[in-house]
Every structure is written in C-alpha cells, then in structure tokens.
Design a protein around this motif. Structure first.
Motif, short mmCIF file in Angstrom:
data_model
loop_
_atom_site.label_atom_id
_atom_site.label_comp_id
_atom_site.label_asym_id
_atom_site.label_seq_id
_atom_site.Cartn_x
_atom_site.Cartn_y
_atom_site.Cartn_z
N TYR A 1 0.84 -1.21 0.00
CA TYR A 1 0.00 0.00 0.00
C TYR A 1 0.87 1.26 0.00
CZ TYR A 1 -3.23 3.61 1.47
OH TYR A 1 -3.95 4.78 1.55
N LEU A 2 1.93 1.27 0.79
CA LEU A 2 2.83 2.42 0.83
C LEU A 2 3.50 2.63 -0.53
CD1 LEU A 2 4.46 1.93 4.34
CD2 LEU A 2 2.67 3.55 3.69
N LEU A 3 3.90 1.54 -1.18
CA LEU A 3 4.46 1.66 -2.52
C LEU A 3 3.43 2.20 -3.50
CD1 LEU A 3 6.59 -1.61 -2.84
CD2 LEU A 3 7.45 0.74 -2.96
N ARG A 4 2.18 1.76 -3.36
CA ARG A 4 1.11 2.22 -4.24
C ARG A 4 0.84 3.71 -4.04
NH1 ARG A 4 -4.74 -0.65 -5.12
NH2 ARG A 4 -3.34 -2.32 -5.79
N VAL A 5 0.85 4.16 -2.79
CA VAL A 5 0.65 5.59 -2.51
C VAL A 5 1.73 6.41 -3.21
CG1 VAL A 5 0.74 7.35 -0.69
CG2 VAL A 5 -0.58 5.26 -0.35
N TRP A 6 2.98 5.94 -3.12
CA TRP A 6 4.07 6.65 -3.78
C TRP A 6 3.86 6.66 -5.30
CZ3 TRP A 6 7.67 6.05 -7.52
CH2 TRP A 6 8.72 6.95 -7.54
N LEU A 7 3.49 5.51 -5.86
CA LEU A 7 3.29 5.43 -7.31
C LEU A 7 2.17 6.36 -7.76
CD1 LEU A 7 3.90 4.07 -10.03
CD2 LEU A 7 2.25 2.29 -9.41
N HIS A 8 1.06 6.38 -7.03
CA HIS A 8 -0.06 7.24 -7.41
C HIS A 8 0.33 8.71 -7.33
CE1 HIS A 8 -3.38 4.01 -6.66
NE2 HIS A 8 -2.50 3.66 -7.56
N LYS A 9 1.17 9.06 -6.37
CA LYS A 9 1.64 10.44 -6.27
C LYS A 9 2.46 10.80 -7.51
CE LYS A 9 4.16 13.58 -3.20
NZ LYS A 9 5.15 14.06 -4.20
N GLN A 10 3.31 9.88 -7.94
CA GLN A 10 4.09 10.12 -9.15
C GLN A 10 3.18 10.29 -10.37
OE1 GLN A 10 7.62 10.40 -9.13
NE2 GLN A 10 7.09 10.49 -6.94
N ARG A 11 2.16 9.46 -10.45
CA ARG A 11 1.26 9.54 -11.60
C ARG A 11 0.44 10.82 -11.60
NH1 ARG A 11 -0.78 3.16 -11.84
NH2 ARG A 11 1.01 2.43 -13.08
N ASN A 12 0.04 11.27 -10.42
CA ASN A 12 -0.70 12.54 -10.34
C ASN A 12 0.17 13.71 -10.77
OD1 ASN A 12 -3.12 11.43 -9.42
ND2 ASN A 12 -2.48 11.50 -7.29
N GLU A 13 1.49 13.54 -10.71
CA GLU A 13 2.42 14.57 -11.15
C GLU A 13 2.88 14.35 -12.59
OE1 GLU A 13 5.51 14.43 -8.26
OE2 GLU A 13 4.29 15.30 -6.66
N GLY A 14 2.27 13.36 -13.27
CA GLY A 14 2.56 13.16 -14.68
C GLY A 14 3.68 12.19 -14.98
N ARG A 15 4.14 11.46 -13.96
CA ARG A 15 5.21 10.49 -14.18
C ARG A 15 4.66 9.06 -14.05
NH1 ARG A 15 7.87 14.65 -11.28
NH2 ARG A 15 7.38 13.70 -9.27
N CYS A 16 5.48 8.10 -14.48
CA CYS A 16 5.14 6.68 -14.37
C CYS A 16 3.80 6.36 -15.04
CB CYS A 16 5.11 6.24 -12.90
SG CYS A 16 6.70 6.36 -12.08
N LEU A 17 3.58 6.92 -16.20
CA LEU A 17 2.35 6.69 -16.96
C LEU A 17 2.66 5.88 -18.22
CD1 LEU A 17 0.81 10.27 -16.73
CD2 LEU A 17 0.02 8.24 -15.49
N ARG A 18 1.74 5.03 -18.61
CA ARG A 18 1.90 4.25 -19.83
C ARG A 18 1.33 5.03 -21.00
NH1 ARG A 18 -0.38 -1.63 -17.78
NH2 ARG A 18 1.32 -2.12 -16.34
N PRO A 19 2.11 5.26 -22.06
CA PRO A 19 1.59 5.95 -23.24
C PRO A 19 0.59 5.06 -23.98
CG PRO A 19 3.83 5.21 -23.62
CD PRO A 19 3.55 4.94 -22.17
#
Length: 492
Positions: A147-165
């Motif tokens: 869950y903690l890893l997921r929170v970090w990942l979602h934060k990155q995605r909300n900032e436009g990173r770690c997204l699949r084109p």
C-alpha cells in the motif's frame, strides 16, 4: 537521462525522442516498481519469520535448528513460492485495483493450507504457530508495504510520471470518453497520447480534446511499431469486426504493446467477468451478481464483528463528542432519521446531531438554495449546522453512531449510501438496484468525493458496487476511507 531523474527509483520515461518516437525504455519504471514490490514482500516475510522464530525459538535454544530453523526457512520459501504461483507479482495487477490484494490474500491462504497439510504429514507440533500467527502477520505486513508503494506510485502519476503511453483506436465519442476518464483518474497509469479513428479525423480536425489524431484505424499497428506505445486501447466502433480485431492482435505480436478491448457492456468488472472458449470462439461471460451465499455470510460476520470492535475502540471518543454536542446547542446528542435499506425496508439511522433543533422544519425555507446533485439536498454553508456539527461533518465523526446500525444488521460497513424515503420513492427501476444490498457506513461514494460528486456519478458508483461487490473490494474501500475522512473532501 536528466540529472533530476538520478534520485528517482522509478523515473518517468514517457518522453519522446528527437525523431518523435517514444523510447523503448518506457517500461523501465514498471520493472523497477515490480522489483521494489518483490523486494518488499521478501523483506517483510523475512522480518516476520525471523521475529517469530527468534522469539519463540529462544525458549528452546537446544533444539532451535530442528524445531524452529527448518520451519522458519520453509515458511519463508513457501510464502514466496505461493506469491509467484498466484501471479501476485504480475505487472498488470500491481499499482491499482483490488486484484493485487486479492491475489495476495489467495497466496497467504494457499500457504496456510500447505503448511497445515505438511504439519499433518510430518506430525509437527509447532505448525499451529506458523499457520495462525506467522502467515496472518506476513499478510498484514506485506499488504502494508504494498500500500505504501502504491501511494508513492499514485503520487508520481498525479504529477505526470510513471504513466503508460496509450494509443486509443475507435469511435470519436468513445475515444473522447476514454481520454476524459484517464485524465480524471491519472492514478490508473494511462495517458492517451495518440488517437486513430475510422477516417483519421477528430473533433477539431486532427485532434480530440488536445490529443492528436495520427491516422485511420487501419494504421494502428504501424503507429505502435514506429512510436512504441505501451497500450492499444480499442474502443467500440463499427470498423472493428472480429476478423479485423484478430488481425490487429497478430500485427501487434512482437511489440511491447498490450492490446485492451473495451466490450460493449454495462459497467461490469472484477470477479464477474470470465473469458471462456466455446467451440473455438472466445466468449466474455458475465456471471450474476452475488446477493446471497457464503461470501455474503462472511461479509455479515465481518460487519458485526468489525462494528463491535470499532464501538469498543471509539467508545471514549463518542462519549466526549456526545457531551460536546449537548453543550453546544439545545437538543439531544443523537439524531434519528428514517432511511431506506435493503429491499426497500425502512430503518432508523443514528448520527450525532450536527444541526440545530427542528432543522428538518427549516428545510423547506432553504429549498431554493439547494446545491445538492439530483435528489440530494445539500448546502455548503448550511445555516442550520452548529459549530461542533461543522467539525463533526468535516471528519465524518457524526456517523460513528451508525456502527450500532451495523451491529444490529440494518447497515453494512461498506455499501451504497442510505437514501431518505422521499429519495427512494423517486427512484427509477435502474437506480432501485441500489436497494438490493444493505446500505453502508462507507462506500465508493465516500472515497470518491462524497457531496462533490454529481448525481449521475454517485449513482454510477453505487450501482458499480452492487454489481461488482467482492470482499477484496470492501477491504480496499475500508482502507481508503481513512484517507478520505482525514482530508474531508466533499464533506459538508
């Protein structure tokens, strides 16, 4: 790589190269994230096993290796093996949705069963400790780390990173809906970067909501191979015949792209969808919603036990809140109101009073100021709300007495929002499906914005819960409710 990316363990790699192509390293962050999850699971398992083996084994140091060391090492290997076999590390399920935690739970259950069978076979006297203490503890710790890893990942995605084109291919209207949804929910990890339509045109000539239309549907595979999109999202369109879809799948073989086809169905997902092959024809089978049976019985037990535990934990807080409500304004501490529950049966819901006495009578005078969506009556600055009541609503503390409703069986911990009788009377046949299950203390509406949602969105979320309910989904909703309460989004 830019200098700032050196400190990021999962750097954004969706940028285009000078020739316009997306780099082939677009999946680097996915591999890094998967390795982080595996490392977290391995470390969590090792820590729990070492702690239990060390604590209990210290009492029997003479036979530690024989009685504890082998069991500890075997338990760790077994847990990691079941995680691998259950595909709990598959990239497709990591980072979003309840399926990740469902597979994690299935792995822990499988490990417990294998341990039990092994204990019977080898007549081990210490096996109960590992089944009933070690395995649940490992499950709890691994779920927390994920869950903690997921929170970090979602934060990155909300900032436009770690997204699949994503390359979207289909009808203009359905593609536009996909673009809107991916922008609204970036934590899902998709970003539509290009579109193909039947005629190669969009709403604004060569664009759909700012996303370029790169060509017709017949050129999808060529664009994927040239530009390296990670996902091809096929949306409904008259062009997509079975033969053309099959040919597209063949043409995408050998590329890094994942082909995703949106079926022309109602919003059904999760455990109700199954793929079957009948006479060589792939069929999408939709099972009936589950309103009775073993899983529902488990939910009933969890509801009652959970409500009892929470009432014990929150009893001191509830006493203090009740006294504050009494001191703040005239009237009782608890507010009672008739609501509609499962199968249309009415019940009395309990809440801490957050408004002045006789607030219901003043509602008619405020009707012209209603800001609620659809059948709901809401005011952001309701003059009837007391000073203490505003704080209670902000953090949903006023809803704690509803735990008594859960304990007595009229409500569930998770479910649709309980409607007023006048709201229920105005329901059409579709919306009345909300009444097929018990209303909940929390639900998808609670973690998705509450009063900030439109009426249509609130109804869609409630119906989605009714259709796709599962124990794993309940667990995710309960987990996310804590964050929703702390932030107080949509609470007024």
């Amino acid at each position: 790589m830019q200098q700032g990316e050196l400190i990021n363990p999962f750097p954004s790699t969706h940028g285009r190269l000078e020739n316009g192509a997306i780099g082939r390293n677009t999946s680097d962050w996915e591999q890094r994230y998967r390795r982080a999850v595996i490392a977290g699971d391995t470390a969590a398992t090792a820590v729990v096993v070492a702690a239990i083996g060390g604590f209990f084994g210290a009492r029997d140091a003479a036979n530690w290796h024989e009685k504890w060391g082998i069991l500890a090492f075997g338990t760790e290997l077994l847990v990691l093996a079941t995680l691998a076999v259950s595909r709990a590390w598959a990239p497709a399920v990591l980072g979003q949705g309840a399926e990740e935690f469902r597979r994690l739970g299935r792995s822990m259950f499988t490990a417990a069963v294998v341990l039990a069978l092994g204990g019977i076979a080898f007549t081990s006297h210490n096996i109960k400790l590992w089944i009933f203490v070690a395995i649940p503890a490992i499950g709890l710790v691994t779920m927390t780390t994920r869950y903690l890893l997921r929170v970090w990942l979602h934060k990155q995605r909300n900032e436009g990173r770690c997204l699949r084109p994503v390359l979207a291919a289909g009808d203009v209207a359905t593609v536009r809906d996909l673009i809107t949804r991916t922008r609204k929910f970036p934590h899902l990890g998709w970003r539509v970067e290009a579109v193909c339509t039947a005629d190669g045109l969009g709403l604004d000539g060569d664009q759909i909501d700012g996303v370029p239309v790169v060509g017709p549907l017949t050129d999808v595979a060529n664009h994927v191979r040239r530009d390296g999109y990670r996902v091809v999202a096929v949306t409904p369109d008259a062009h997509w015949s079975p033969d053309r879809l099959q040919r597209l799948a063949w043409n995408l073989e050998g590329s890094d792209a994942e082909m995703v086809v949106a079926p022309v169905l109602m919003e059904v997902a999760g455990p109700r969808l199954h793929i079957d092959a009948v006479l060589g024809i792939p069929l999408l089978r939709v099972s009936m919603p589950t309103f009775t049976g073993g899983r529902r019985a488990v939910k009933e037990v969890v509801d009652r036990m959970g409500a009892a535990v929470l009432l014990l934990l929150f009893a001191p807080l509830m006493v203090v809140v009740g006294l504050l409500v009494l001191l703040d304004s005239r009237g009782g501490a608890v507010y009672r109101q008739r609501r509609v529950g499962k199968d249309g049966r009415e019940f009395t819901i309990l809440k801490f009073r957050t408004m002045v006495a006789d607030a219901d009578r003043a509602r008619a005078e405020l009707a012209h100021r209603n800001e609620g969506a659809g059948l709901l009556f809401k005011l952001r600055r309701d003059p009837r709300v007391t000073r203490v009541g505003a704080v209670l609503r902000r953090y949903s503390i006023d809803e704690l007495p509803q735990l008594f409703n859960v304990l007595t069986g009229s409500m569930s911990l998770v479910g649709p929002r309980p409607p007023l009788p006048e709201e229920s009377a105005a329901y059409g046949p579709d919306i009345r499906r909300r009444l097929l299950v018990k209303p909940g203390l929390t639900g998808l509406w609670q973690i998705s914005g509450r009063s900030d949602l439109s009426w249509e969105e609130a109804v869609r979320l409630d119906l989605r819960y009714v259709e796709d309910w599962s124990l794993a989904l309940d667990t995710v909703i309960l987990w996310k409710t804590l964050r929703a309460v702390l932030y107080g989004q949509g609470a007024y």
